[in-house]
Write a protein that holds these residues in place. Structure first.
Motif, PDB file in Angstrom:
ATOM      1  N   THR A  89      75.735  23.654 -22.679  1.00  0.00           N
ATOM      2  CA  THR A  89      74.982  22.667 -23.309  1.00  0.00           C
ATOM      3  C   THR A  89      74.500  23.315 -24.749  1.00  0.00           C
ATOM      4  O   THR A  89      74.405  24.651 -24.985  1.00  0.00           O
ATOM      5  N   TYR A  90      74.540  22.318 -25.871  1.00  0.00           N
ATOM      6  CA  TYR A  90      74.075  22.823 -27.045  1.00  0.00           C
ATOM      7  C   TYR A  90      72.543  22.118 -27.432  1.00  0.00           C
ATOM      8  O   TYR A  90      72.535  20.854 -27.369  1.00  0.00           O
ATOM      9  N   THR A  91      71.710  22.689 -27.560  1.00  0.00           N
ATOM     10  CA  THR A  91      70.142  22.267 -27.649  1.00  0.00           C
ATOM     11  C   THR A  91      69.477  23.041 -28.607  1.00  0.00           C
ATOM     12  O   THR A  91      69.398  24.293 -28.560  1.00  0.00           O
ATOM     13  N   ALA A  92      68.728  22.379 -29.501  1.00  0.00           N
ATOM     14  CA  ALA A  92      67.980  22.863 -30.612  1.00  0.00           C
ATOM     15  C   ALA A  92      68.278  24.023 -31.226  1.00  0.00           C
ATOM     16  O   ALA A  92      67.792  25.058 -31.494  1.00  0.00           O
ATOM     17  N   GLY A  93      69.755  23.876 -31.759  1.00  0.00           N
ATOM     18  CA  GLY A  93      70.245  24.851 -32.468  1.00  0.00           C
ATOM     19  C   GLY A  93      70.995  25.886 -31.928  1.00  0.00           C
ATOM     20  O   GLY A  93      71.379  26.744 -32.587  1.00  0.00           O
ATOM     21  N   THR A  94      70.915  26.041 -30.756  1.00  0.00           N
ATOM     22  CA  THR A  94      71.640  27.155 -30.039  1.00  0.00           C
ATOM     23  C   THR A  94      72.243  26.472 -28.786  1.00  0.00           C
ATOM     24  O   THR A  94      71.679  25.467 -28.092  1.00  0.00           O
ATOM     25  N   GLY A  95      73.117  27.401 -28.350  1.00  0.00           N
ATOM     26  CA  GLY A  95      73.704  26.921 -27.124  1.00  0.00           C
ATOM     27  C   GLY A  95      73.344  27.971 -25.928  1.00  0.00           C
ATOM     28  O   GLY A  95      72.837  28.932 -26.115  1.00  0.00           O
ATOM     29  N   VAL A  96      73.517  27.220 -24.548  1.00  0.00           N
ATOM     30  CA  VAL A  96      73.228  27.920 -23.495  1.00  0.00           C
ATOM     31  C   VAL A  96      74.166  27.574 -22.291  1.00  0.00           C
ATOM     32  O   VAL A  96      74.728  26.499 -22.328  1.00  0.00           O
ATOM     33  N   CYS A  97      74.328  28.533 -21.368  1.00  0.00           N
ATOM     34  CA  CYS A  97      75.012  28.104 -20.170  1.00  0.00           C
ATOM     35  C   CYS A  97      74.403  28.560 -19.000  1.00  0.00           C
ATOM     36  O   CYS A  97      73.608  29.818 -18.969  1.00  0.00           O
ATOM     37  N   SER A  98      74.504  27.798 -17.691  1.00  0.00           N
ATOM     38  CA  SER A  98      73.633  28.038 -16.714  1.00  0.00           C
ATOM     39  C   SER A  98      74.466  29.263 -16.160  1.00  0.00           C
ATOM     40  O   SER A  98      75.736  29.693 -16.202  1.00  0.00           O
ATOM     41  N   ASN A  99      73.690  29.775 -15.170  1.00  0.00           N
ATOM     42  CA  ASN A  99      74.151  31.048 -14.238  1.00  0.00           C
ATOM     43  C   ASN A  99      74.643  32.308 -15.424  1.00  0.00           C
ATOM     44  O   ASN A  99      75.558  33.077 -14.709  1.00  0.00           O
ATOM     45  N   GLY A 100      73.981  32.622 -16.360  1.00  0.00           N
ATOM     46  CA  GLY A 100      74.216  33.651 -17.092  1.00  0.00           C
ATOM     47  C   GLY A 100      75.509  33.656 -17.622  1.00  0.00           C
ATOM     48  O   GLY A 100      76.309  34.585 -17.895  1.00  0.00           O
ATOM     49  N   GLY A 101      76.111  32.327 -18.145  1.00  0.00           N
ATOM     50  CA  GLY A 101      77.366  32.132 -18.440  1.00  0.00           C
ATOM     51  C   GLY A 101      77.658  33.002 -20.007  1.00  0.00           C
ATOM     52  O   GLY A 101      78.679  33.000 -20.426  1.00  0.00           O
ATOM     53  N   THR A 102      76.564  32.940 -20.901  1.00  0.00           N
ATOM     54  CA  THR A 102      76.670  33.535 -22.148  1.00  0.00           C
ATOM     55  C   THR A 102      77.327  32.761 -22.939  1.00  0.00           C
ATOM     56  O   THR A 102      78.510  32.492 -23.213  1.00  0.00           O
ATOM     57  N   PHE A 103      76.744  31.753 -23.844  1.00  0.00           N
ATOM     58  CA  PHE A 103      77.415  30.646 -24.631  1.00  0.00           C
ATOM     59  C   PHE A 103      77.925  31.333 -25.768  1.00  0.00           C
ATOM     60  O   PHE A 103      77.324  32.170 -26.542  1.00  0.00           O
ATOM     61  N   ASN A 104      79.210  30.792 -26.036  1.00  0.00           N
ATOM     62  CA  ASN A 104      80.081  31.304 -27.312  1.00  0.00           C
ATOM     63  C   ASN A 104      80.202  30.113 -28.264  1.00  0.00           C
ATOM     64  O   ASN A 104      80.820  29.113 -27.958  1.00  0.00           O
ATOM     65  N   ALA A 105      79.456  30.045 -29.380  1.00  0.00           N
ATOM     66  CA  ALA A 105      79.394  28.998 -30.089  1.00  0.00           C
ATOM     67  C   ALA A 105      80.908  28.811 -30.781  1.00  0.00           C
ATOM     68  O   ALA A 105      81.009  27.576 -31.152  1.00  0.00           O
ATOM     69  N   ALA A 106      81.607  29.579 -31.257  1.00  0.00           N
ATOM     70  CA  ALA A 106      82.987  29.548 -31.947  1.00  0.00           C
ATOM     71  C   ALA A 106      83.739  28.760 -30.850  1.00  0.00           C
ATOM     72  O   ALA A 106      84.618  27.907 -31.392  1.00  0.00           O
ATOM     73  N   ASN A 107      83.768  29.174 -29.511  1.00  0.00           N
ATOM     74  CA  ASN A 107      84.718  28.580 -28.537  1.00  0.00           C
ATOM     75  C   ASN A 107      84.222  27.118 -28.499  1.00  0.00           C
ATOM     76  O   ASN A 107      85.010  26.059 -28.345  1.00  0.00           O
ATOM     77  N   PHE A 108      82.840  26.944 -28.551  1.00  0.00           N
ATOM     78  CA  PHE A 108      82.353  25.534 -28.056  1.00  0.00           C
ATOM     79  C   PHE A 108      82.821  24.686 -29.605  1.00  0.00           C
ATOM     80  O   PHE A 108      83.134  23.548 -29.516  1.00  0.00           O
ATOM     81  N   SER A 109      82.669  25.251 -30.548  1.00  0.00           N
ATOM     82  CA  SER A 109      83.020  24.535 -31.741  1.00  0.00           C
ATOM     83  C   SER A 109      84.623  24.151 -32.047  1.00  0.00           C
ATOM     84  O   SER A 109      85.204  23.128 -32.511  1.00  0.00           O
ATOM     85  N   ARG A 110      85.538  24.957 -31.373  1.00  0.00           N
ATOM     86  CA  ARG A 110      86.855  24.565 -31.299  1.00  0.00           C
ATOM     87  C   ARG A 110      87.203  23.248 -30.296  1.00  0.00           C
ATOM     88  O   ARG A 110      87.932  22.376 -30.813  1.00  0.00           O
ATOM     89  N   ILE A 111      86.154  23.048 -29.504  1.00  0.00           N
ATOM     90  CA  ILE A 111      86.405  22.066 -28.780  1.00  0.00           C
ATOM     91  C   ILE A 111      85.703  20.633 -29.285  1.00  0.00           C
ATOM     92  O   ILE A 111      86.260  19.636 -29.341  1.00  0.00           O
ATOM     93  N   PHE A 112      84.649  20.958 -29.851  1.00  0.00           N
ATOM     94  CA  PHE A 112      83.815  19.990 -30.569  1.00  0.00           C
ATOM     95  C   PHE A 112      84.472  19.464 -31.969  1.00  0.00           C
ATOM     96  O   PHE A 112      84.810  18.509 -32.455  1.00  0.00           O
ATOM     97  N   ARG A 113      85.001  20.416 -32.850  1.00  0.00           N
ATOM     98  CA  ARG A 113      85.575  20.244 -33.917  1.00  0.00           C
ATOM     99  C   ARG A 113      87.159  20.533 -34.368  1.00  0.00           C
ATOM    100  O   ARG A 113      87.676  20.271 -35.243  1.00  0.00           O
TER     101      ARG A 113
END
Length: 215
Positions: A89-113
């Motif tokens: 999920t993306y919260t308060a200007g940063t992304g997080v993944c449960s279970n130590g998933g390490t959030f990748n903002a660029a990959n998230f952006s490709r899905i969103f944008r």
């Protein structure tokens, strides 16, 4: 004098029209707002369907997914719940993944944008006519006003793939929306419908190659 005043009907039509017109305008504006709510519901459904498709063919938002599956028995099935789930999920200007998933903002952006240039914000860029043949749209293009913190992407093990698979494990991917309220132009102010929360839309698909170059 009093009896004549009591029987007088002067202005009665004006009063009746004022009462009826208030109800009529509320009904008409209600049709407009609920029609727009139906449009929002349909747009949200299409957005999560597209988001799930993009997530299935793109680099995972949870970067730990590539090495999450067990490797002790090469070729053996990756059983359900062998890793994760990674809920991003993306919260308060940063992304997080449960279970130590390490959030990748660029990959998230490709899905969103979609394939538009990466920026870490909620602005949905316009895809020009010249860009359309080679630029895939993102979730925000199907649901105007969608924010990053409305999107939830989950990767889970449901018994697909095999250990030491070259492309990594094959997750089941679910894209859903959260904390999204219907937007009402008229009934929000009149009847307080601006707090009506949209139900959680979701779409689930099976992961594929999970890389940006997949088609």
């Amino acid at each position: 004098m009093i009896r004549r005043f009591a029987k007088s009907e002067d202005g009665a039509a004006t009063v009746e029209m004022a009462i009826v017109s208030t109800l009529l305008f509320t009904l008409v504006l209600g049709f407009v707002d609920f029609g727009y709510a139906l449009y929002q519901w349909n747009a949200a459904t299409k957005a999560v369907q597209l988001g799930a498709r993009l997530a299935s063919i793109s680099d995972p938002v949870a970067t730990a997914l590539a090495t999450a599956a067990p490797t002790t028995t090469p070729g053996a099935p990756v059983v359900a719940a062998a890793y994760g789930p990674f809920v991003c999920t993306y919260t308060a200007g940063t992304g997080v993944c449960s279970n130590g998933g390490t959030f990748n903002a660029a990959n998230f952006s490709r899905i969103f944008r979609g394939d538009t240039a990466f920026t870490n914000d909620d602005i949905c860029p316009i895809i020009t006519a010249a860009q359309r043949p080679t630029t895939r749209p993102g979730m925000c293009h199907f649901f105007p006003g969608l924010r990053r913190d409305n999107v939830v992407i989950a990767y889970s093990a449901t018994g697909l793939g095999y250990q030491t698979r070259f492309g990594g494990p094959v997750p089941t991917i679910t894209v859903s929306l959260q904390n999204r309220a219907y937007q009402f132009f008229f009934l929000g102010a009149l009847l307080g419908f601006d707090n009506l929360t949209m139900p959680s839309m979701l779409s689930t698909v099976t992961g594929e190659d999970l890389k940006s170059t997949a088609s």
